[in-house]
Design an enzyme around this catalytic site. Structure first.
Site, PDB file in Angstrom:
ATOM      1  CG  ASP A  20      56.058  61.732 -18.599  1.00  0.00           C
ATOM      2  OD1 ASP A  20      55.921  61.244 -19.745  1.00  0.00           O
ATOM      3  OD2 ASP A  20      56.999  62.489 -18.287  1.00  0.00           O
ATOM      4  N   GLY A  21      55.745  58.497 -18.791  1.00  0.00           N
ATOM      5  CA  GLY A  21      56.691  57.380 -18.718  1.00  0.00           C
ATOM      6  C   GLY A  21      56.230  56.116 -19.415  1.00  0.00           C
ATOM      7  CG  ASN A  22      52.239  55.714 -20.919  1.00  0.00           C
ATOM      8  OD1 ASN A  22      52.214  55.452 -19.731  1.00  0.00           O
ATOM      9  ND2 ASN A  22      51.239  56.321 -21.559  1.00  0.00           N
ATOM     10  CG  HIS A  38      51.392  55.341 -25.767  1.00  0.00           C
ATOM     11  ND1 HIS A  38      51.798  56.254 -24.821  1.00  0.00           N
ATOM     12  CD2 HIS A  38      52.158  55.577 -26.867  1.00  0.00           C
ATOM     13  CE1 HIS A  38      52.758  57.024 -25.332  1.00  0.00           C
ATOM     14  NE2 HIS A  38      52.989  56.630 -26.569  1.00  0.00           N
ATOM     15  CG  ASN A  69      52.423  65.109 -25.812  1.00  0.00           C
ATOM     16  OD1 ASN A  69      51.704  64.893 -24.841  1.00  0.00           O
ATOM     17  ND2 ASN A  69      53.724  65.303 -25.671  1.00  0.00           N
ATOM     18  NE  ARG A 184      56.154  64.933 -16.037  1.00  0.00           N
ATOM     19  CZ  ARG A 184      56.242  65.726 -17.082  1.00  0.00           C
ATOM     20  NH1 ARG A 184      56.024  67.007 -16.937  1.00  0.00           N
ATOM     21  NH2 ARG A 184      56.548  65.240 -18.275  1.00  0.00           N
ATOM     22  CD  GLU A 203      51.766  71.432  -0.928  1.00  0.00           C
ATOM     23  OE1 GLU A 203      52.911  71.160  -1.350  1.00  0.00           O
ATOM     24  OE2 GLU A 203      51.539  72.339  -0.101  1.00  0.00           O
TER      25      GLU A 203
HETATM   26  C1  IPE Z   1      53.584  65.865 -21.236  1.00  0.00           C
HETATM   27  O1  IPE Z   1      54.335  64.745 -21.422  1.00  0.00           O
HETATM   28  C2  IPE Z   1      52.165  65.540 -21.423  1.00  0.00           C
HETATM   29  C3  IPE Z   1      51.708  64.281 -20.844  1.00  0.00           C
HETATM   30  C4  IPE Z   1      52.284  63.604 -19.878  1.00  0.00           C
HETATM   31  C5  IPE Z   1      50.492  63.794 -21.405  1.00  0.00           C
HETATM   32  P1  IPE Z   1      55.696  64.735 -22.193  1.00  0.00           P
HETATM   33  O2  IPE Z   1      56.384  63.485 -21.825  1.00  0.00           O
HETATM   34  O3  IPE Z   1      55.475  64.986 -23.628  1.00  0.00           O
HETATM   35  O4  IPE Z   1      56.376  65.977 -21.522  1.00  0.00           O
HETATM   36  P2  IPE Z   1      57.584  66.837 -21.972  1.00  0.00           P
HETATM   37  O5  IPE Z   1      57.272  67.362 -23.334  1.00  0.00           O
HETATM   38  O6  IPE Z   1      58.734  65.915 -21.950  1.00  0.00           O
HETATM   39  O7  IPE Z   1      57.663  67.907 -20.937  1.00  0.00           O
HETATM   40  C1  IPE Z   2      53.150  59.689 -21.407  1.00  0.00           C
HETATM   41  O1  IPE Z   2      54.185  58.812 -21.712  1.00  0.00           O
HETATM   42  C2  IPE Z   2      52.039  59.631 -22.424  1.00  0.00           C
HETATM   43  C3  IPE Z   2      52.009  60.753 -23.366  1.00  0.00           C
HETATM   44  C4  IPE Z   2      52.630  61.898 -23.243  1.00  0.00           C
HETATM   45  C5  IPE Z   2      51.178  60.555 -24.540  1.00  0.00           C
HETATM   46  P1  IPE Z   2      55.306  59.209 -22.746  1.00  0.00           P
HETATM   47  O2  IPE Z   2      54.873  58.805 -24.109  1.00  0.00           O
HETATM   48  O3  IPE Z   2      55.708  60.633 -22.585  1.00  0.00           O
HETATM   49  O4  IPE Z   2      56.493  58.240 -22.301  1.00  0.00           O
HETATM   50  P2  IPE Z   2      57.980  58.646 -21.959  1.00  0.00           P
HETATM   51  O5  IPE Z   2      57.908  59.796 -20.979  1.00  0.00           O
HETATM   52  O6  IPE Z   2      58.636  59.026 -23.239  1.00  0.00           O
HETATM   53  O7  IPE Z   2      58.555  57.411 -21.346  1.00  0.00           O
HETATM   54 MG    MG Z   3      57.024  61.653 -21.405  1.00  0.00          MG
END
Ligand code: IPE
Ligand code: IPE
Ligand code: MG
Length: 235
Positions: A20-22, A38, A69, A184, A203
């Site tokens: 997460d966090g891309n 991404h 998503n 995560r 964990e």
């Molecule tokens: C959840 O990510 C799924 C992935 C990391 C692939 P999100 O960034 O969409 O999560 P929520 O919806 O904020 O919980």
């Molecule tokens: C995780 O990164 C990848 C996917 C869920 C597809 P995000 O796209 O959720 O990036 P943030 O969390 O908004 O930074």
């Molecule tokens: Mg995210």
């Protein structure tokens, strides 16, 4: 009190990654488009898989894209993610020597070309010794529903523990369903539907790093935290 012999703690057998966090990484880097985050995230997964391999871990499950998503994000972003998955996963699958690919998720949510590319990638990696499950179009309740539906359709009549085991066996993914450690990134303290059945005893370690900047030392810190917690639980 357990004997000291039983307190020897192994590395996790099966590691889960919620990458997460891309998009935040891309914005913080001043990039023009979040899609560049991404792309960086997809490239980074290769590095992390290499580090896991070097540490002897042979079972990995990764959250790539949830069904939510796909349903809730902007159509252009989702279309980009499908193109990225379609172009990256089959190429990487052919380059790996050890990873057998499994897909968890509803491929009907994907464009046909992307779904076909993933099915082909699964096929070319058959019978490899390590197991990588990518959650794409994944919803955990739908996965359990489909497993139960399969059992009902076969008229399987088992009870209690045997039924639980039969459902587990039918869940998508590699042969070892139970996940020992979930990591995560991005500082969010949620599971967001990441394999809850399989993570019953896992964990969970949260890292503040955005996925594309999750470094080898961050992985080692997560593994050390796993070992520390398991030792504490066993003592
Ligand atoms: C959840 O990510 C799924 C992935 C990391 C692939 P999100 O960034 O969409 O999560 P929520 O919806 O904020 O919980
Ligand atoms: C995780 O990164 C990848 C996917 C869920 C597809 P995000 O796209 O959720 O990036 P943030 O969390 O908004 O930074
Ligand atoms: Mg995210």
């Amino acid at each position: 009190m357990k004997s000291s012999a039983s307190t020897v703690v192994e590395m996790p057998r099966h590691v889960g990654l919620i990458m997460d966090g891309n998009r935040r990484w891309a914005r913080a880097a001043g990039l023009a488009r979040v899609s560049e985050g991404h792309r960086a995230g997809a490239d980074h997964l290769e590095d992390v898989l290499g580090w896991l391999t070097e540490r002897g871990i042979q079972h990995v499950s990764v959250y790539v894209l949830s069904a939510d998503n796909i349903r809730k994000r902007d159509a252009d972003e989702v279309a980009y993610l499908f193109r990225l998955i379609e172009s990256v996963v089959p190429v990487q699958a052919r380059q790996w020597s050890d990873w057998q690919l499994h897909i968890a998720g509803d491929l009907a949510l994907l464009p046909e070309s992307c779904a076909t590319a993933l099915r082909d990638a699964v096929e070319v990696t058959r019978n490899r010794r390590s197991h990588l499950t990518l959650a794409i179009g994944y919803d955990p309740k739908e996965a359990v529903r489909d497993a139960v539906r399969g059992l009902l359709a076969e008229g399987v009549d088992v009870e209690d523990d045997a039924l639980v085991a039969a459902i587990s066996d039918r869940l998508p993914g590699g042969p070892i369903k139970d996940i020992d450690l979930v990591v995560r990134t991005s500082g969010e303290h949620r599971i967001s539907g990441f394999f809850p059945w399989q993570s019953q005893h896992a964990e969970i370690v949260f890292s503040d790093k955005m996925w594309p900047s999750f470094a080898e030392k961050d992985l080692d810190a997560a593994l050390a935290e796993y070992t520390r917690r398991r030792r504490a639980a066993a003592s």
